[in-house]
Design an enzyme around this catalytic site. Structure first.
Site, PDB file in Angstrom:
ATOM      1  N   SER A   1      18.293  45.560 -14.644  1.00  0.00           N
ATOM      2  CA  SER A   1      18.401  46.959 -14.235  1.00  0.00           C
ATOM      3  C   SER A   1      19.495  47.729 -14.979  1.00  0.00           C
ATOM      4  CB  SER A   1      18.617  46.976 -12.725  1.00  0.00           C
ATOM      5  OG  SER A   1      18.703  48.272 -12.229  1.00  0.00           O
TER       6      SER A   1
ATOM      7  N   ASP B   1      17.511  54.677 -14.699  1.00  0.00           N
ATOM      8  CA  ASP B   1      18.351  53.516 -14.994  1.00  0.00           C
ATOM      9  C   ASP B   1      17.577  52.584 -15.942  1.00  0.00           C
ATOM     10  OD1 ASP B   1      16.519  52.334 -13.283  1.00  0.00           O
ATOM     11  OD2 ASP B   1      18.009  51.035 -12.335  1.00  0.00           O
TER      12      ASP B   1
ATOM     13  N   ASP C   1      13.800  52.248 -12.119  1.00  0.00           N
ATOM     14  CA  ASP C   1      13.485  52.346 -10.690  1.00  0.00           C
ATOM     15  C   ASP C   1      14.456  53.266  -9.949  1.00  0.00           C
ATOM     16  OD1 ASP C   1      15.667  50.665 -10.607  1.00  0.00           O
ATOM     17  OD2 ASP C   1      14.714  49.133  -9.361  1.00  0.00           O
TER      18      ASP C   1
ATOM     19  N   GLU D   1      18.386  55.665  -1.467  1.00  0.00           N
ATOM     20  CA  GLU D   1      19.807  55.362  -1.550  1.00  0.00           C
ATOM     21  C   GLU D   1      20.437  56.498  -2.347  1.00  0.00           C
ATOM     22  OE1 GLU D   1      20.822  50.848  -1.367  1.00  0.00           O
ATOM     23  OE2 GLU D   1      19.683  51.177  -3.186  1.00  0.00           O
ATOM     24  N   ALA D   2      21.711  56.765  -2.082  1.00  0.00           N
ATOM     25  CA  ALA D   2      22.394  57.847  -2.797  1.00  0.00           C
ATOM     26  C   ALA D   2      22.332  57.625  -4.306  1.00  0.00           C
ATOM     27  CB  ALA D   2      23.834  57.942  -2.322  1.00  0.00           C
TER      28      ALA D   2
ATOM     29  N   ARG E   1      32.554  47.565   2.534  1.00  0.00           N
ATOM     30  CA  ARG E   1      31.534  46.510   2.596  1.00  0.00           C
ATOM     31  C   ARG E   1      31.674  45.588   1.385  1.00  0.00           C
ATOM     32  NH1 ARG E   1      27.711  48.012  -1.154  1.00  0.00           N
ATOM     33  NH2 ARG E   1      26.333  46.313  -0.578  1.00  0.00           N
TER      34      ARG E   1
ATOM     35  N   GLY F   1      27.057  43.237  -2.849  1.00  0.00           N
ATOM     36  CA  GLY F   1      26.066  42.174  -2.950  1.00  0.00           C
ATOM     37  C   GLY F   1      25.819  41.786  -4.400  1.00  0.00           C
TER      38      GLY F   1
HETATM   39  C1  16G Z   1      21.111  46.346  -5.856  1.00  0.00           C
HETATM   40  C2  16G Z   1      20.061  46.957  -4.993  1.00  0.00           C
HETATM   41  C3  16G Z   1      20.381  48.416  -4.747  1.00  0.00           C
HETATM   42  C4  16G Z   1      21.756  48.547  -4.141  1.00  0.00           C
HETATM   43  C5  16G Z   1      22.779  47.837  -4.980  1.00  0.00           C
HETATM   44  C6  16G Z   1      24.096  47.775  -4.247  1.00  0.00           C
HETATM   45  C7  16G Z   1      17.686  46.452  -4.955  1.00  0.00           C
HETATM   46  C8  16G Z   1      16.436  46.368  -5.755  1.00  0.00           C
HETATM   47  N1  16G Z   1      18.747  46.857  -5.628  1.00  0.00           N
HETATM   48  O1  16G Z   1      21.128  46.915  -7.120  1.00  0.00           O
HETATM   49  O2  16G Z   1      19.423  48.920  -3.878  1.00  0.00           O
HETATM   50  O3  16G Z   1      22.130  49.880  -4.011  1.00  0.00           O
HETATM   51  O4  16G Z   1      22.357  46.512  -5.214  1.00  0.00           O
HETATM   52  O5  16G Z   1      24.983  47.016  -4.970  1.00  0.00           O
HETATM   53  O6  16G Z   1      17.712  46.168  -3.778  1.00  0.00           O
HETATM   54  P1  16G Z   1      26.326  46.491  -4.327  1.00  0.00           P
HETATM   55  O7  16G Z   1      25.958  45.599  -3.179  1.00  0.00           O
HETATM   56  O8  16G Z   1      27.023  45.802  -5.436  1.00  0.00           O
HETATM   57  O9  16G Z   1      27.073  47.692  -3.856  1.00  0.00           O
HETATM   58 MG    MG Z   2      17.104  49.459 -11.464  1.00  0.00          MG
END
Ligand code: 16G
Ligand code: MG
Length: 543
Positions: A64, A276, A280, A370-371, A497, A500
């Site tokens: 991505s 991006d 997506d 999402e923002a 938070r 992820g």
């Molecule tokens: C991933 C997620 C996206 C989310 C981002 C948060 C999918 C396909 N993509 O790119 O939706 O906004 O993680 O990242 O679910 P973070 O947990 O590092 O803030």
């Molecule tokens: Mg993407």
């Protein structure tokens, strides 16, 4: 299933001992050179998932918006959705099994899932434009064939195109033809219909500059251009011929830095957008007469789309529930505006597409964004049926016309996942139909000043959250501290938070002024640093 063959092939894609990774919100992500075994094994897992669901499963090779040197892989479930959570665990176990344990882990999954090995398996594979993607997708194919699965390699596609194809194949063509051409035809037909409906209201010749992040979006838009009507003139920038993928460009860069990408000149009021790296996500922007940059992010897009759909539902007289799903990152102004205007549920889900998608499915019409610009609209089967029936049979002209616009909107939006190309066409159609400029769209509400920061801690898992990530449950004392800081500031909101996708804790704050938002974010960062085991230098004030 012949495990002997698996063992033989796996030796060619051997896992470096000790390396471990996790199937996260967006599948596996890592430096490309560490991913060969993961790819092979996701080929194996896709075969098992295909047997279990008796459906076609997708495997997309992409990282991505991450740098060119990275890569990643995710599996796509039968209706074009993200992989079911219980299988994310299988994915992690399989990817982390040391070479001698691989067959045991594989047969454990078969047993747990009570798989009938006799079923056929079919896997579709796609990849982005990264230099490592071709070889890595070959490793996926090796995994699929090692377990006796059949496959079709769709080659270079955007992530949402592969989601679309998976859905088409499993719904026997009801959703569209399962080819990239079928995707172009379906979307362009719906778009053209909408533009025809708009043309009766005004002359709509629009020029749109698109930053494709030097990624797959550029290739696919160029292919699609000949399907698009003349009333939308698109100019593609950062098409990958010279620049580096996601480097100083793309939706993530523009959103994070709140400035235009390199390689795209903007004159006052010109309408621009950025995809991006795997197309997506999308964000829009423009410069005003004073040279000030205005970003229209996922919240603004959700607002535009949901108010448009709401107005049409009212016109048709349909009593379908429309809900908007956001995350904790949604700007407070957008939430307030939506609550006042759509007069339906505005809900908050945890970060990550799967969470929003899941919630949006609970409603007749669920708009989620999402923002950061990832989002789409889901129409329930009932809603879709009612709208299509009305578009065909309604006697009242005004109502029938509104139902037809809704029907074309359903066909234009990629309901499987957020899709930059599809979202862009939906936005352009709405702006044309409502006769709005990008400035007028922007003026729907004013974003509250906000700031995002990251804090490095020894183990980000010490932070546990609740209430869709808006409150921290652990470490003790952290939420109390955040509450006290928020109370001191006007119009304030803040949360933390664990990321992820990165080894950091994310901090978000908003307030009445930029200075207050910056201060609040800084003070919350300090609280995280002190109470959650910060490492390295203490967070510095935002300058
Ligand atoms: C991933 C997620 C996206 C989310 C981002 C948060 C999918 C396909 N993509 O790119 O939706 O906004 O993680 O990242 O679910 P973070 O947990 O590092 O803030
Ligand atoms: Mg993407």
């Amino acid at each position: 299933m012949d495990f002997g063959t698996v063992a033989k092939y796996s030796a060619l894609h051997a896992k470096p001992p000790g390396l471990s990774s996790q199937y996260g919100t967006a599948g596996f992500r890592s430096k490309a050179e560490n991913l060969d075994h993961t790819m092979f094994r996701m080929g194996l897992l896709a075969v098992l998932r295909s047997k279990k669901t008796q459906s076609t499963i997708g495997v997309m090779v992409t990282a991505s918006h991450n740098p060119e040197e990275d890569n990643g892989v995710k599996l796509i479930d039968p209706l074009g959705e993200m992989l079911a959570p219980s299988w994310e665990e299988h994915a992690t176990c399989l990817a982390n099994a040391e070479e001698p344990e691989l067959l045991t882990v594989l047969s454990d999954i078969c047993q747990k899932e009570a798989l009938d090995s006799q079923h056929d398996a079919f896997v579709v594979i796609g990849r982005d434009t990264r230099s490592s993607s071709k070889k890595l997708s070959q490793s996926v194919i090796d995994g699929v064939t090692a377990l006796g699965g059949q496959f079709r390699d769709y080659g270079l596609v955007t992530t949402p195109q592969l989601h679309y194809v998976v859905c088409c194949r499993n719904t026997h063509g009801n959703y569209g033809r399962a080819t990239v051409e079928g995707y172009y035809q379906k979307l362009s037909k719906a778009f053209m219909e909408l533009m025809k409906q708009a043309a009766t209201q005004r002359d709509c010749h629009v020029c749109l500059k698109i930053d494709c992040a030097n990624g797959i979006g550029a290739l696919k838009l160029k292919e699609m251009e000949r399907y698009l009507p003349g009333c939308l003139r698109i100019h593609i920038f950062n098409d990958g011929l010279n620049g580096k993928l996601n480097h100083l460009c793309g939706a993530d860069f523009v959103k994070e830095h709140q400035k235009p990408p390199v390689g795209l000149e903007m004159t006052t009021g010109e309408r621009c957008c950025s995809f991006d790296g795997d197309a997506d996500r999308i964000v829009y922007y423009y410069n005003d007469a004073a040279g000030r940059f205005h970003l229209l992010d996922g919240d603004k897009i959700a607002t535009l789309i949901s108010t448009f759909i709401k107005e049409l539902l009212v016109k048709t007289g349909q009593t379908l529930t429309l809900a908007v799903i956001q995350t904790a990152y949604a700007n407070g102004s957008s939430t307030r505006y939506l609550e006042e205007t759509i007069k339906g549920p505005v809900q908050c889900a945890k970060t990550g597409v799967k969470h929003l998608h899941h919630k949006a499915k609970e409603f007749d019409v669920g708009v989620y964004f999402e923002a950061n610009g990832h989002g789409t609209v889901l129409f329930s089967k009932t809603a879709e049926m009612k709208i299509r029936h009305q578009a065909e049979n309604e006697k009242d002209n005004r109502k029938r016309e509104a139902a037809k616009i809704l029907e074309n909107t359903i066909d234009l939006i990629n309901q499987t996942v957020g899709d930059a190309i599809s979202d862009m066409l939906v936005i352009e159609a709405i702006l044309a139909l409502k006769n709005l400029t990008v400035q007028q769209w922007d003026a729907m509400y004013t974003d509250r000043p906000n700031r995002q920061l990251k804090v490095k801690v020894a183990d980000r898992r010490v932070i546990d959250t609740t209430d869709a990530e808006r409150r921290a449950v652990t470490p003790p004392g952290l939420q109390e501290k955040i509450d006290a800081l928020v109370k001191k500031t006007t119009w304030a909101r803040a949360f933390v938070r664990p990321s992820g996708t990165e080894d950091v804790v994310r901090v978000y704050a908003e307030a009445d002024t930029q200075e207050n938002a910056d201060n609040l974010a800084h003070e919350v960062s300090l609280a995280v640093y002190c109470l959650a085991g910060g490492v390295g230098e203490e967070p510095k004030p935002v300058v």
